[in-house]
Design a protein around this motif. Structure first.
Motif, short mmCIF file in Angstrom:
data_model
loop_
_atom_site.label_atom_id
_atom_site.label_comp_id
_atom_site.label_asym_id
_atom_site.label_seq_id
_atom_site.Cartn_x
_atom_site.Cartn_y
_atom_site.Cartn_z
N LEU A 1 56.41 41.41 41.60
CA LEU A 1 55.70 40.17 42.16
C LEU A 1 54.25 40.42 42.08
O LEU A 1 53.50 39.69 42.17
CB LEU A 1 56.19 40.18 43.91
CG LEU A 1 57.61 39.90 44.21
CD1 LEU A 1 57.78 39.60 45.48
CD2 LEU A 1 58.02 38.46 43.21
N GLU A 2 53.77 41.75 41.90
CA GLU A 2 52.27 41.90 41.85
C GLU A 2 51.36 41.40 42.87
O GLU A 2 50.35 40.68 42.64
CB GLU A 2 51.93 41.34 40.24
CG GLU A 2 52.28 41.85 39.18
CD GLU A 2 52.15 41.36 37.80
OE1 GLU A 2 50.75 41.44 37.46
OE2 GLU A 2 52.83 41.08 36.82
N VAL A 3 51.73 41.83 43.91
CA VAL A 3 50.77 41.36 45.05
C VAL A 3 49.97 42.54 45.42
O VAL A 3 49.83 43.56 44.88
CB VAL A 3 51.70 41.11 46.35
CG1 VAL A 3 52.78 40.09 46.05
CG2 VAL A 3 52.33 42.40 46.84
N ASP A 4 49.04 42.35 46.10
CA ASP A 4 47.97 43.14 46.53
C ASP A 4 48.53 44.49 47.19
O ASP A 4 48.20 45.59 47.03
CB ASP A 4 46.75 42.63 47.38
CG ASP A 4 46.06 41.57 46.55
OD1 ASP A 4 45.97 41.48 45.64
OD2 ASP A 4 45.19 40.60 47.59
N ARG B 1 59.60 32.75 45.46
CA ARG B 1 59.11 31.77 45.04
C ARG B 1 57.75 31.41 45.81
O ARG B 1 56.57 31.07 45.17
CB ARG B 1 59.87 30.38 44.94
CG ARG B 1 60.18 29.78 46.29
CD ARG B 1 60.88 28.54 46.48
NE ARG B 1 60.92 27.72 47.80
CZ ARG B 1 60.37 26.58 47.76
NH1 ARG B 1 59.60 26.31 47.08
NH2 ARG B 1 60.27 26.18 49.08
N ILE B 2 57.57 31.87 47.08
CA ILE B 2 56.36 31.53 47.82
C ILE B 2 55.27 32.53 47.20
O ILE B 2 53.90 31.84 47.36
CB ILE B 2 56.51 31.53 49.29
CG1 ILE B 2 55.31 31.02 50.08
CG2 ILE B 2 56.81 33.12 49.75
CD1 ILE B 2 55.61 31.13 51.63
N ILE B 3 55.53 33.56 46.98
CA ILE B 3 54.55 34.52 46.08
C ILE B 3 53.94 33.73 45.01
O ILE B 3 52.91 33.79 44.74
CB ILE B 3 55.03 35.84 46.01
CG1 ILE B 3 55.64 36.41 47.33
CG2 ILE B 3 54.12 36.74 45.13
CD1 ILE B 3 54.77 36.63 48.40
N PHE C 1 59.03 34.95 54.22
CA PHE C 1 59.69 35.32 52.86
C PHE C 1 61.21 35.14 52.85
O PHE C 1 61.84 34.89 52.09
CB PHE C 1 59.20 36.91 52.82
CG PHE C 1 59.47 37.39 51.45
CD1 PHE C 1 58.78 37.16 50.42
CD2 PHE C 1 60.75 38.06 51.37
CE1 PHE C 1 59.30 37.59 49.10
CE2 PHE C 1 61.06 38.66 49.73
CZ PHE C 1 60.31 38.35 48.93
N TYR C 2 61.66 35.57 54.07
CA TYR C 2 62.91 35.38 54.21
C TYR C 2 63.67 33.79 54.23
O TYR C 2 64.68 33.55 53.64
CB TYR C 2 63.85 36.08 55.73
CG TYR C 2 63.43 37.40 55.73
CD1 TYR C 2 63.45 38.26 54.77
CD2 TYR C 2 63.86 37.81 56.96
CE1 TYR C 2 63.18 39.49 54.79
CE2 TYR C 2 63.71 39.41 56.93
CZ TYR C 2 63.29 40.17 55.98
OH TYR C 2 63.20 41.51 56.23
N ARG C 3 62.74 32.85 54.40
CA ARG C 3 63.03 31.42 54.23
C ARG C 3 62.91 31.08 52.93
O ARG C 3 63.66 30.40 52.24
CB ARG C 3 62.20 30.77 55.18
CG ARG C 3 62.06 29.27 54.79
CD ARG C 3 63.36 28.36 55.43
NE ARG C 3 63.31 27.10 55.18
CZ ARG C 3 62.91 26.15 56.21
NH1 ARG C 3 62.54 26.60 57.32
NH2 ARG C 3 62.79 24.80 56.04
#
Length: 238
Positions: free
Chosen positions: A79-82, A44-46, A38-40
């Motif tokens: 981000l609407e993740v689980d 956008r990866i999400i 995530f820090y890299r």
């Protein structure tokens, strides 16, 4: 949530993670995105993972003053993740404010679970007592952290499989136990201390498994992932 077995994407870049998922035909499996990736890559990866139908556990272990964590969680909620997590060592007020931020930042149609990290699976009682100067056993401390996390809005905790049944007894059957350190019988434990097989996890009250090197470093990662699910499915319930 789209499943109970989250694959840890412990890669340095999105290119590496994407190549691994595609090469091993792991489209749509639930994944854990940690600090390294995530820090890299940032948020956008999400979006890229969601576009490929992956459920996501965003594992950033927020730990700061309550107001900072609340504001950070409000942004992460979009981000609407689980699942997202904080470190229980931040205390009751921090967990409470994290939940506040999560609720205020989430769309009404989405329910992101707040998970509190208890004791890292890389730690044992010696490290806990002698290095951190926290008395008591790992199990006692994990259960204590889970108790005040539940009282302050957390939906569950990250704990080792070895503490999962005690957490369930203390916090209720609907309180989620997210358990890393899952290993197939023949794989190495690496730098984790409190590890367990999928069968033992099922029998000891784990709700959600996090698998990493036992899959990503396997000769056939997809077969290893499916084996974890197969062993989980054949475990008995307590």
């Amino acid at each position: 949530m789209k499943g109970n077995t989250y694959l840890a994407l412990d890669f340095t870049s999105w290119d590496e993670a994407e190549h691994f998922l595609k090469e091993n035909d792991l489209h749509g499996v639930p994944v854990k995105v940690g600090m390294e990736l995530f820090y890299r890559e940032g948020p956008r990866i999400i979006e890229k993972l969601k576009a490929n139908d992956h459920g996501i556990f965003l594992d950033l272990k927020l730990h700061d003053i309550p107001t900072t964590v609340m504001k950070a969680m409000k942004n992460l909620a979009r981000l609407e993740v689980d699942m997202v997590n904080v470190h229980a060592l931040g205390g009751s007020e921090m967990i409470n404010r994290a939940k506040e931020g999560l609720l205020s930042g989430s769309p009404a149609s989405h329910d992101t679970k707040l998970i509190a990290v208890t004791v890292l699976t890389s730690m044992d009682e010696t490290a806990l007592n002698n290095e951190l100067k926290i008395p008591g056993s790992v199990a006692d401390n994990a259960t204590h952290f889970a108790g005040f996390a539940a009282e302050n809005g957390a939906d569950g905790v990250v704990c080792s499989v070895h503490e999962a049944s005690r957490v369930k007894a203390a916090c209720g059957s609907f309180f989620l136990t997210v358990t890393p350190g899952i290993r197939l019988q023949e794989t190495d434990v690496n730098d984790q201390r409190r590890v367990a097989t999928p069968v033992f996890a099922k029998e000891n009250g784990a709700d959600i498994l996090v698998v990493g090197r036992t899959v990503t470093q396997a000769k056939d990662p997809k077969t290893a992932y499916l084996q974890v699910q197969e062993e989980w499915g054949h475990g008995s319930t307590p």
